[in-house]
Design a protein around this motif. Structure first.
Motif, PDB file in Angstrom:
ATOM      1  N   THR A  55      53.997  45.993  43.400  1.00 29.13           N
ATOM      2  CA  THR A  55      52.817  45.242  42.983  1.00 29.13           C
ATOM      3  C   THR A  55      52.997  43.765  43.295  1.00 29.13           C
ATOM      4  N   LEU A  56      54.169  43.234  42.971  1.00 30.93           N
ATOM      5  CA  LEU A  56      54.436  41.829  43.276  1.00 30.93           C
ATOM      6  C   LEU A  56      54.411  41.574  44.779  1.00 30.93           C
ATOM      7  N   SER A  57      55.017  42.473  45.548  1.00 28.54           N
ATOM      8  CA  SER A  57      55.024  42.265  46.997  1.00 28.54           C
ATOM      9  C   SER A  57      53.626  42.436  47.601  1.00 28.54           C
ATOM     10  N   PHE A  58      52.775  43.277  46.980  1.00 25.14           N
ATOM     11  CA  PHE A  58      51.401  43.426  47.466  1.00 25.14           C
ATOM     12  C   PHE A  58      50.608  42.138  47.264  1.00 25.14           C
ATOM     13  N   PHE A  59      50.703  41.556  46.073  1.00 26.89           N
ATOM     14  CA  PHE A  59      49.913  40.363  45.772  1.00 26.89           C
ATOM     15  C   PHE A  59      50.460  39.110  46.436  1.00 26.89           C
ATOM     16  N   PHE A  60      51.755  39.021  46.624  1.00 25.60           N
ATOM     17  CA  PHE A  60      52.342  37.773  47.090  1.00 25.60           C
ATOM     18  C   PHE A  60      52.862  37.839  48.523  1.00 25.60           C
ATOM     19  N   GLN A  61      52.163  38.570  49.377  1.00 28.25           N
ATOM     20  CA  GLN A  61      52.454  38.530  50.804  1.00 28.25           C
ATOM     21  C   GLN A  61      51.892  37.237  51.381  1.00 28.25           C
ATOM     22  N   ARG A  62      52.535  36.742  52.406  1.00 29.35           N
ATOM     23  CA  ARG A  62      52.156  35.442  52.974  1.00 29.35           C
ATOM     24  C   ARG A  62      50.700  35.424  53.454  1.00 29.35           C
ATOM     25  N   HIS A  63      50.238  36.495  54.089  1.00 27.82           N
ATOM     26  CA  HIS A  63      48.866  36.502  54.608  1.00 27.82           C
ATOM     27  C   HIS A  63      47.820  36.821  53.530  1.00 27.82           C
ATOM     28  N   LYS A  64      48.257  37.102  52.305  1.00 29.83           N
ATOM     29  CA  LYS A  64      47.317  37.396  51.220  1.00 29.83           C
ATOM     30  C   LYS A  64      47.298  36.321  50.142  1.00 29.83           C
ATOM     31  N   TRP A  65      47.860  35.157  50.429  1.00 35.51           N
ATOM     32  CA  TRP A  65      47.901  34.098  49.422  1.00 35.51           C
ATOM     33  C   TRP A  65      46.510  33.650  49.005  1.00 35.51           C
ATOM     34  N   ALA A  67      43.692  35.363  49.057  1.00 34.49           N
ATOM     35  CA  ALA A  67      43.062  36.416  48.262  1.00 34.49           C
ATOM     36  C   ALA A  67      43.660  36.481  46.869  1.00 34.49           C
ATOM     37  N   THR A  68      44.975  36.390  46.773  1.00 41.34           N
ATOM     38  CA  THR A  68      45.639  36.432  45.476  1.00 41.34           C
ATOM     39  C   THR A  68      45.243  35.235  44.629  1.00 41.34           C
ATOM     40  N   THR A  69      45.142  34.075  45.243  1.00 38.45           N
ATOM     41  CA  THR A  69      44.733  32.875  44.514  1.00 38.45           C
ATOM     42  C   THR A  69      43.330  33.042  43.944  1.00 38.45           C
ATOM     43  N   PHE A  70      42.397  33.523  44.759  1.00 38.89           N
ATOM     44  CA  PHE A  70      41.041  33.737  44.263  1.00 38.89           C
ATOM     45  C   PHE A  70      41.019  34.756  43.132  1.00 38.89           C
ATOM     46  N   PHE A  71      41.783  35.824  43.269  1.00 38.88           N
ATOM     47  CA  PHE A  71      41.801  36.878  42.252  1.00 38.88           C
ATOM     48  C   PHE A  71      42.314  36.339  40.915  1.00 38.88           C
ATOM     49  N   PHE A  72      43.450  35.662  40.937  1.00 45.33           N
ATOM     50  CA  PHE A  72      44.032  35.189  39.685  1.00 45.33           C
ATOM     51  C   PHE A  72      43.289  33.986  39.110  1.00 45.33           C
ATOM     52  N   VAL A  73      42.752  33.126  39.955  1.00 40.27           N
ATOM     53  CA  VAL A  73      41.926  32.020  39.448  1.00 40.27           C
ATOM     54  C   VAL A  73      40.676  32.582  38.775  1.00 40.27           C
ATOM     55  N   GLY A  74      40.088  33.612  39.363  1.00 42.04           N
ATOM     56  CA  GLY A  74      38.934  34.259  38.746  1.00 42.04           C
ATOM     57  C   GLY A  74      39.277  34.845  37.385  1.00 42.04           C
ATOM     58  N   MET A  75      40.465  35.436  37.272  1.00 39.88           N
ATOM     59  CA  MET A  75      40.886  35.967  35.974  1.00 39.88           C
ATOM     60  C   MET A  75      41.016  34.858  34.936  1.00 39.88           C
ATOM     61  N   PHE A  76      41.605  33.737  35.324  1.00 44.58           N
ATOM     62  CA  PHE A  76      41.765  32.626  34.389  1.00 44.58           C
ATOM     63  C   PHE A  76      40.436  31.982  34.032  1.00 44.58           C
ATOM     64  N   VAL A  77      39.502  31.945  34.967  1.00 41.28           N
ATOM     65  CA  VAL A  77      38.173  31.403  34.668  1.00 41.28           C
ATOM     66  C   VAL A  77      37.455  32.307  33.663  1.00 41.28           C
ATOM     67  N   VAL A  78      37.624  33.624  33.794  1.00 45.43           N
ATOM     68  CA  VAL A  78      37.054  34.553  32.809  1.00 45.43           C
ATOM     69  C   VAL A  78      37.661  34.286  31.443  1.00 45.43           C
ATOM     70  N   LEU A  79      38.980  34.127  31.388  1.00 45.53           N
ATOM     71  CA  LEU A  79      39.656  33.851  30.118  1.00 45.53           C
ATOM     72  C   LEU A  79      39.267  32.493  29.544  1.00 45.53           C
TER      73      LEU A  79
END
Length: 139
Positions: A55-65, A67-79
């Motif tokens: 899971t960590l390697s899926f989210f934190f691959q170099r070419h997915k930074w 996408a991961t940033t948008f996903f987690f920022v969206g989660m924090f904005v919801v919170l």
């Protein structure tokens, strides 16, 4: 046959409940509590199904930074209390994260009896092919 472990069964349940809570949170006019709970359950279910390290390697691959940033920022904005904006940002991140999987999922769904018939209708087939970005599909 692939053996499914108990952790994977628990993970499928957690991910399913996460998707259900996300759907319910959107249905109930973007309830921040349900959306936050859905996000947490979905991520924990994903970790149980494929493993924490994967899971960590899926989210934190170099070419997915991005996408991961948008996903987690969206989660924090919801919170933080802005569920509509957070879900839009999070959905964009999810689309970027899972867009490589989308053509595979669409081709699989086209082979399912009832859903495949629906997805192969002329206008719907063009839309699904465009959304999936699958240039090699049989339209």
């Amino acid at each position: 046959m692939i053996e499914v472990t108990d952790f994977q069964k628990i993970g499928v349940g957690l991910a399913g409940f996460g998707i259900a809570f996300l759907f319910l949170g959107v249905l109930l006019l973007f309830d921040a509590g349900l959306l936050a709970l859905g996000n947490i359950l979905f991520l924990s279910g994903l970790a149980f199904v494929i493993g924490f390290q994967r899971t960590l390697s899926f989210f934190f691959q170099r070419h997915k930074w991005k996408a991961t940033t948008f996903f987690f920022v969206g989660m924090f904005v919801v919170l933080a209390g802005w569920p509509v904006v957070g879900m839009i940002v999070e959905l964009y991140g999810m689309f970027l994260l899972f867009s490589g999987f989308l053509p595979v999922a669409v081709n699989f769904l086209r082979r399912v009896p009832v859903i495949g018939t629906f997805l192969n209708l002329p206008f719907i087939s063009m839309m699904v092919t465009w959304i999936a970005g699958d240039s090699n599909s049989m339209v």
